[in-house]
Scaffold this motif. Structure first.
Motif, PDB file in Angstrom:
ATOM      1  N   SER A   7      57.695  47.727  40.089  1.00  0.00           N
ATOM      2  CA  SER A   7      57.796  47.130  41.426  1.00  0.00           C
ATOM      3  C   SER A   7      59.249  47.152  41.868  1.00  0.00           C
ATOM      4  N   ASP A   8      59.489  47.793  42.988  1.00  0.00           N
ATOM      5  CA  ASP A   8      60.843  47.954  43.516  1.00  0.00           C
ATOM      6  C   ASP A   8      61.106  46.853  44.546  1.00  0.00           C
ATOM      7  N   ALA A  10      63.169  46.694  46.799  1.00  0.00           N
ATOM      8  CA  ALA A  10      63.432  47.282  48.117  1.00  0.00           C
ATOM      9  C   ALA A  10      62.138  47.619  48.852  1.00  0.00           C
ATOM     10  N   GLN A  11      61.039  47.744  48.082  1.00  0.00           N
ATOM     11  CA  GLN A  11      59.739  48.050  48.681  1.00  0.00           C
ATOM     12  C   GLN A  11      58.795  46.851  48.646  1.00  0.00           C
ATOM     13  N   ARG A  13      56.598  43.551  49.483  1.00  0.00           N
ATOM     14  CA  ARG A  13      55.707  43.369  50.638  1.00  0.00           C
ATOM     15  C   ARG A  13      56.146  42.226  51.553  1.00  0.00           C
ATOM     16  N   ASP A 147      54.469  39.959  46.423  1.00  0.00           N
ATOM     17  CA  ASP A 147      54.345  40.516  45.074  1.00  0.00           C
ATOM     18  C   ASP A 147      54.247  39.421  44.016  1.00  0.00           C
ATOM     19  N   SER A 272      53.206  55.102  41.269  1.00  0.00           N
ATOM     20  CA  SER A 272      53.775  53.987  42.039  1.00  0.00           C
ATOM     21  C   SER A 272      53.128  52.694  41.574  1.00  0.00           C
ATOM     22  N   ARG A 274      51.548  50.806  43.528  1.00  0.00           N
ATOM     23  CA  ARG A 274      50.247  50.799  44.194  1.00  0.00           C
ATOM     24  C   ARG A 274      49.207  51.504  43.336  1.00  0.00           C
TER      25      ARG A 274
END
Length: 389
Positions: A7-8, A10-11, A13, A147, A272, A274
């Motif tokens: 889990s980044d 920067a990405q 949710r 997240d 990813s 996801r």
């Protein structure tokens, strides 16, 4: 370096209420810090796992357990290239929703709340971090990232069927995609929980005298660890021998999860975070062989510890405490603290009031629940019974 399926931040949710990002901490670090500084986290100091808080100073509490889970989870996450801050946040928050008196209190409160939407400690943890913590000017709760909330809600797997009201209420406002698996980080937190309680329940049961070293030496995993210690350190005193053996048990479980999960991730090849959620099966697991051995250990602990006569007697006593406090507050909500009075006034019906009472009782520590029961209902409990701590 984190793996592509980690889990980044920067990405991430985002949060239900948008906030300016920190220049020095990632969003997951901020989640972790808010959890640590929450009132609910501090209360875990006086909520126990199996024993009641006043029974002894050396038994694990929910707080020490959560810290142990977080330490194990960070180790596994680091070895697998996952985000350690998200893993730690979920691990530290996973027990926030527990009632006083552990699963005994939860079972009693769930039965009492059956007409009002039930009670579940994972759902209650979500309720705490999204509504009941009230310290910030701009929002109720901690306003954690999606997240982290997802990880708290479904670290044990997808949540399907009838949802506990506390989880259904929030999910209707902020879809946590309960039908999928959680991130690999949340899955690590769940396995770290298993590792921690398998190990420390053996340690606490031995300390309490519910079983002996010879009993546990007959168990898989544990017996070979004792043999290794005896071969390497002949004549070691009993306390050090126990510690050396059980820390090896810890190591066996952690190494098994890392090796097994690496194999699963290599075979599944998610690209990813996801992909991990939509794989349809967990990616963080024990090996089949170790899982069978752990089931034998759990069966032993169930028979010799969780159903030990002294523990059963205490379970019956504290069940009565919860069963008697709940209708008392439901009939006399004026006895709730002043800061709850506005919520009581706004309660639309008996269901809304019952949920407030449930929130209040669930937030109690073991000690406070016993004291309130003694004060309000004249039952046993309170400071007079804490002399043996």
């Amino acid at each position: 370096m984190n793996a592509r399926f980690s889990s980044d931040p920067a990405q991430a949710r985002g949060r239900l209420v948008a906030e300016e990002e920190s220049a020095f901490r990632s969003c997951y670090q901020r989640d972790r810090d808010r959890i640590i500084h929450s009132s609910a986290f501090r209360r875990l100091k006086h909520k126990t796992q199996v024993f009641v808080e006043h029974e002894g100073d050396y038994f694990r509490t929910r707080l020490t357990h959560s810290i142990e889970v977080a330490q194990v989870a960070r180790t596994i996450a680091g070895a697998l290239g996952l985000n350690q801050e998200l893993t730690e946040a979920v691990a530290l928050a996973h027990d926030l929703g527990h009632t006083p008196f552990g699963h005994t209190g939860e079972d009693a409160l769930n039965a009492l709340m059956a007409p009002f939407g039930g009670f579940d400690h994972n759902a209650q943890a979500v309720r705490i971090v999204t509504a009941l913590e009230r310290h910030y000017a701009e929002f109720d709760g901690l306003n954690l990232t999606w997240d982290t909330l997802e990880g708290i809600a479904k670290h044990n797997g997808p949540v399907i069927g009838d949802l506990p009201y506390a989880l259904a209420d929030y999910d209707a406002r902020h879809d946590l995609e309960l039908y999928t698996h959680a991130s690999a980080e949340a899955q690590v937190a769940a396995l770290a929980d298993d590792i921690a309680y398998n190990n420390h329940d053996l340690h606490d049961g031995l300390r309490a005298g519910l079983f002996t070293e010879e009993h546990v030496r007959a168990l898989p995993i544990v017996g070979p660890c004792y043999d290794e210690v005896d071969a390497r350190y002949p004549g070691l005193d009993a306390y050090r021998r126990r510690h050396e053996a059980l820390r090896r048990v810890f190591g066996v479980m952690v190494e098994d999860v890392i090796v097994t999960s690496r194999g699963i991730l290599a075979e599944a090849d998610p690209q990813s975070a996801r992909d991990v959620r939509h794989l349809g099966r967990p990616v963080i697991q024990f090996s089949a062989e170790l899982w069978e051995e752990l089931k034998q250990i759990r069966a032993f602990l169930f028979a010799r510890m969780y159903r030990a006569p002294a523990v059963v007697e205490m379970r019956q006593r504290v069940t009565c405490v919860v069963e008697e406090l709940f209708p008392f507050y439901l009939e006399k909500p004026e006895y709730l603290p002043k800061q709850w009075r506005q919520d009581v006034a706004e309660a639309a019906d008996q269901t809304a009031l019952a949920r407030l009472v449930s929130d209040y009782i669930a937030g109690m520590t073991d000690r406070f629940a016993l004291e309130q029961h003694a004060r309000l209902l004249g039952g046993p409990g309170g400071a007079g019974e804490r002399g043996g701590a």
